[in-house]
Motif scaffolding. Structure first.
Motif, PDB file in Angstrom:
ATOM      1  N   THR A  63       0.821  -1.196   0.000  1.00 30.45           N
ATOM      2  CA  THR A  63       0.000   0.000   0.000  1.00 30.45           C
ATOM      3  C   THR A  63       0.865   1.259   0.000  1.00 30.45           C
ATOM      4  OG1 THR A  63      -1.785  -1.167   1.105  1.00 30.45           O
ATOM      5  CG2 THR A  63      -1.797   1.226   1.275  1.00 30.45           C
ATOM      6  N   PHE A  64       1.893   1.280   0.818  1.00 30.61           N
ATOM      7  CA  PHE A  64       2.772   2.440   0.941  1.00 30.61           C
ATOM      8  C   PHE A  64       3.547   2.700  -0.354  1.00 30.61           C
ATOM      9  CE2 PHE A  64       6.902   4.208   2.657  1.00 30.61           C
ATOM     10  CZ  PHE A  64       6.415   5.474   2.923  1.00 30.61           C
ATOM     11  N   VAL A  65       4.123   1.651  -0.912  1.00 30.96           N
ATOM     12  CA  VAL A  65       4.918   1.819  -2.133  1.00 30.96           C
ATOM     13  C   VAL A  65       4.027   2.202  -3.311  1.00 30.96           C
ATOM     14  CG1 VAL A  65       6.358   0.566  -3.798  1.00 30.96           C
ATOM     15  CG2 VAL A  65       6.846   0.412  -1.349  1.00 30.96           C
ATOM     16  N   VAL A  66       2.884   1.563  -3.434  1.00 28.28           N
ATOM     17  CA  VAL A  66       1.951   1.891  -4.514  1.00 28.28           C
ATOM     18  C   VAL A  66       1.450   3.335  -4.373  1.00 28.28           C
ATOM     19  CG1 VAL A  66      -0.368   1.381  -5.418  1.00 28.28           C
ATOM     20  CG2 VAL A  66       1.273  -0.476  -5.041  1.00 28.28           C
ATOM     21  N   ALA A  67       1.171   3.761  -3.148  1.00 27.20           N
ATOM     22  CA  ALA A  67       0.698   5.134  -2.932  1.00 27.20           C
ATOM     23  C   ALA A  67       1.695   6.159  -3.462  1.00 27.20           C
ATOM     24  CB  ALA A  67       0.438   5.375  -1.447  1.00 27.20           C
ATOM     25  N   GLY A  68       2.977   5.839  -3.389  1.00 25.15           N
ATOM     26  CA  GLY A  68       3.985   6.745  -3.914  1.00 25.15           C
ATOM     27  C   GLY A  68       3.934   6.884  -5.414  1.00 25.15           C
ATOM     28  N   ASP A  69       3.504   5.828  -6.092  1.00 22.80           N
ATOM     29  CA  ASP A  69       3.447   5.842  -7.557  1.00 22.80           C
ATOM     30  C   ASP A  69       2.112   6.307  -8.110  1.00 22.80           C
ATOM     31  OD1 ASP A  69       6.037   5.061  -7.881  1.00 22.80           O
ATOM     32  OD2 ASP A  69       5.600   3.097  -8.713  1.00 22.80           O
ATOM     33  N   ALA A 119       4.160  -4.938  -7.575  1.00 26.51           N
ATOM     34  CA  ALA A 119       3.099  -3.987  -7.226  1.00 26.51           C
ATOM     35  C   ALA A 119       3.294  -2.668  -7.973  1.00 26.51           C
ATOM     36  CB  ALA A 119       3.077  -3.754  -5.717  1.00 26.51           C
ATOM     37  N   LYS A 120       4.535  -2.231  -8.106  1.00 23.19           N
ATOM     38  CA  LYS A 120       4.816  -1.001  -8.853  1.00 23.19           C
ATOM     39  C   LYS A 120       4.506  -1.184 -10.339  1.00 23.19           C
ATOM     40  CE  LYS A 120       8.447   1.617  -7.610  1.00 23.19           C
ATOM     41  NZ  LYS A 120       7.933   2.828  -6.988  1.00 23.19           N
ATOM     42  N   GLN A 121       4.813  -2.358 -10.897  1.00 23.95           N
ATOM     43  CA  GLN A 121       4.479  -2.630 -12.302  1.00 23.95           C
ATOM     44  C   GLN A 121       2.974  -2.531 -12.518  1.00 23.95           C
ATOM     45  OE1 GLN A 121       6.534  -6.567 -12.654  1.00 23.95           O
ATOM     46  NE2 GLN A 121       6.956  -5.825 -14.724  1.00 23.95           N
ATOM     47  N   ILE A 122       2.212  -3.074 -11.588  1.00 23.00           N
ATOM     48  CA  ILE A 122       0.755  -3.017 -11.691  1.00 23.00           C
ATOM     49  C   ILE A 122       0.290  -1.571 -11.722  1.00 23.00           C
ATOM     50  CG2 ILE A 122      -1.397  -3.495 -10.428  1.00 23.00           C
ATOM     51  CD1 ILE A 122       0.085  -6.096  -9.418  1.00 23.00           C
ATOM     52  N   THR A 123       0.869  -0.752 -10.882  1.00 20.58           N
ATOM     53  CA  THR A 123       0.475   0.654 -10.786  1.00 20.58           C
ATOM     54  C   THR A 123       0.878   1.438 -12.019  1.00 20.58           C
ATOM     55  OG1 THR A 123       0.653   0.527  -8.393  1.00 20.58           O
ATOM     56  CG2 THR A 123       0.709   2.735  -9.364  1.00 20.58           C
ATOM     57  N   ARG A 124       2.063   1.196 -12.507  1.00 22.96           N
ATOM     58  CA  ARG A 124       2.575   1.975 -13.645  1.00 22.96           C
ATOM     59  C   ARG A 124       1.968   1.542 -14.970  1.00 22.96           C
ATOM     60  NH1 ARG A 124       8.855   2.408 -11.694  1.00 22.96           N
ATOM     61  NH2 ARG A 124       8.451   3.990 -10.099  1.00 22.96           N
ATOM     62  N   ASN A 125       1.866   0.220 -15.194  1.00 25.48           N
ATOM     63  CA  ASN A 125       1.285  -0.271 -16.441  1.00 25.48           C
ATOM     64  C   ASN A 125       1.149  -1.787 -16.372  1.00 25.48           C
ATOM     65  OD1 ASN A 125       0.445  -0.890 -19.020  1.00 25.48           O
ATOM     66  ND2 ASN A 125       1.915   0.445 -20.028  1.00 25.48           N
ATOM     67  N   VAL A 168      -0.992 -10.010  -3.983  1.00 26.60           N
ATOM     68  CA  VAL A 168      -0.220  -8.799  -4.285  1.00 26.60           C
ATOM     69  C   VAL A 168      -0.952  -7.985  -5.354  1.00 26.60           C
ATOM     70  CG1 VAL A 168       1.959  -7.889  -5.192  1.00 26.60           C
ATOM     71  CG2 VAL A 168       1.976  -9.827  -3.587  1.00 26.60           C
ATOM     72  N   ALA A 169      -1.430  -8.665  -6.384  1.00 23.90           N
ATOM     73  CA  ALA A 169      -2.162  -7.976  -7.452  1.00 23.90           C
ATOM     74  C   ALA A 169      -3.435  -7.327  -6.910  1.00 23.90           C
ATOM     75  CB  ALA A 169      -2.487  -8.935  -8.590  1.00 23.90           C
ATOM     76  N   LEU A 170      -4.155  -8.028  -6.040  1.00 28.61           N
ATOM     77  CA  LEU A 170      -5.364  -7.459  -5.428  1.00 28.61           C
ATOM     78  C   LEU A 170      -5.028  -6.234  -4.583  1.00 28.61           C
ATOM     79  CD1 LEU A 170      -7.439 -10.546  -4.221  1.00 28.61           C
ATOM     80  CD2 LEU A 170      -8.274  -8.663  -5.638  1.00 28.61           C
TER      81      LEU A 170
END
Length: 192
Positions: A68-74, A120-126, A151-153
């Motif tokens: 959650t924290f890392v994704v929130a940054g992206d 998780a960052k890949q999911i967020t970015r593309n 992780v994907a969820l």
């Protein structure tokens, strides 16, 4: 908040019970919760889905919060960055939470956690760029298909939640803001 929501003193029924429980646990009703009350028919299902994903997360609460924290940054989501910095600081210590924000790959996390966060960052970015090779890399560090799905969820759900919070103007509560202005600035990755 940009939209009209149900205030604590106006809440009835299930919304009142949800607000009451959150106020007891957190000391306030967070704007992240209150913003869903503009659609009273979805607030309880959304909260239930969050509880189900988080509480049943196969890699544990710490890893759910790391994602959650890392994704929130992206995303970028200042709201979620501030809130989850506070929760990670209480679990890992402030210095490690700051190190994760700066560079999770060199923040003392396990190899499995680093790969989990990269995914998780890949999911967020593309997410459309994820390949079978990416999934194999996760399996090679010991993640099962259930772990990968979780992780994907978690990453996808955070994208949904954080983007909604920003879209309706939720602002972080003062209690979640760090005392250090430099840290506040570091967490202010989106709306200031």
């Amino acid at each position: 908040m940009f939209i009209r929501t149900v205030e604590l003193d106006e809440a009835t029924g299930e919304i009142a019970e949800l607000y009451k429980a959150e106020k007891k646990a957190m000391g306030c009703v967070m704007q992240a919760t209150q913003c869903w009350s503009a659609r009273p028919d979805v607030i309880i299902p959304i909260e239930n889905l969050l509880d189900q994903i988080r509480d049943g997360f196969s890699l544990g609460l710490l890893n759910f919060r790391l994602i959650t924290f890392v994704v929130a940054g992206d995303v970028p989501s200042s709201y979620c960055s501030h809130v989850y910095f506070r929760s990670l600081s209480s679990m890992l210590g402030r210095d490690q939470a700051l190190a994760i924000r700066q560079d999770y790959r060199n923040a003392g996390l396990t190899g499995q956690q680093v790969e989990m966060l990269a995914y998780a960052k890949q999911i967020t970015r593309n997410a459309s760029q994820i390949t079978q090779a990416d999934i194999e890399r996760l399996r090679n560090v010991g993640l099962t298909d259930v772990n990968i799905a979780d992780v994907a969820l978690a990453a996808s759900f955070r994208n949904f939640m954080s983007r909604y919070f920003d879209a309706v103007g939720a602002t972080v509560e003062e209690d979640f803001l760090d005392d250090d202005p430099e840290v506040r600035e570091m967490m202010a990755v989106g709306r200031k």
